[in-house]
Design a protein around this motif. Sequence first.
Motif: not given
Length: 328
Positions: A178-195
């Motif tokens: 249940g933990f993503a320790s290092e999400i690396k993204v270049g945009s809010v859109h990419d962040l939301k996809e990972h979450v």
Amino acid sequence: MEQVIESQHIINENELVEPDLKANNFIGGKTEEVTLEHLKQDCIIPVFSKDNESTISHYQFVSEIQDLIETAIPSIKLTKPLIKVSHTIKGRTPSAIGKPAKDLEDDEKTIYYERCAFIFQAIGRSEIVNGDKLNLTIGGVRAYNQENLYSTKSLEKFKVFIGYQNMICTNLCISTDGFASEIKVGSVHDLKEHVLDLVQNFDASRLLGMMERMSKFKLNEQEFAHFIGKLRIYNHLDKTAKAKLPKVLITDSQINHVVRSYIKDSHFGKDENGEISLWQLYNLLTDANKASYIDNNLERNVNAYELMNELGDSLLYEDPNWFVHQFI
């Protein structure tokens, strides 16, 4: 840092449900509680200095996850966020050059926070585990000290989790899954996809089952003392020796907290025979971890979960374990 204007998603906080107020103790240490509105209205946004490109702000991080969950997973309704920040970065506008700090007007001051942690509680999504009420919780951490803001714009790092909060002690209960320790993204859109991927693949039943299992195993006083001693030894081992053992991230001062709580905690401390279950010990560890800095709090929380399950496996299968068996 230069202040920049961002395109902001609008969250109507008046429509959000207030969280359980004691839940704001999900992290302690040198943190202070702030509101989402404060992050939006009062804080400047750091930029990458070589090209002046904006970072994803703390406000965006929190509000976009709120929007994502409520839009993509309508079965989950969230409370208002509980937000903790630390390591304040202060500045001033050019008009205040040379002015004594005590004489600064509010509009001459700038501020942002190097580190930010937040949680949302899921409304009506509670479970009883080993007699304790646990609320489904979603949260994240952003730490600008882990970015190179003196360079050009690059991928930005975020930490996000979905797990539970024990409402007896407000400790977070988070598993590796249940933990993503290092999400690396270049945009809010990419962040939301990972979450979204993390939340949709979260196995709540497994986490609840593993925590329930912890109550089935107990350490007597001698075994607990041996465990504490081995934790202290572990922190002074060289890398080669540590590589052969399960990872432990707890600090010496936090070990002291666990020992005090073993004796004094009325809910998770030892019983009249000096025995303590792994569930109780797990909560002593996660309670001690609340004193950690924001940028390493979640990793230590997950590590406590992994360590207790390592011990549980050892006791279940009678497999000798360096941390609890004296003959090893």
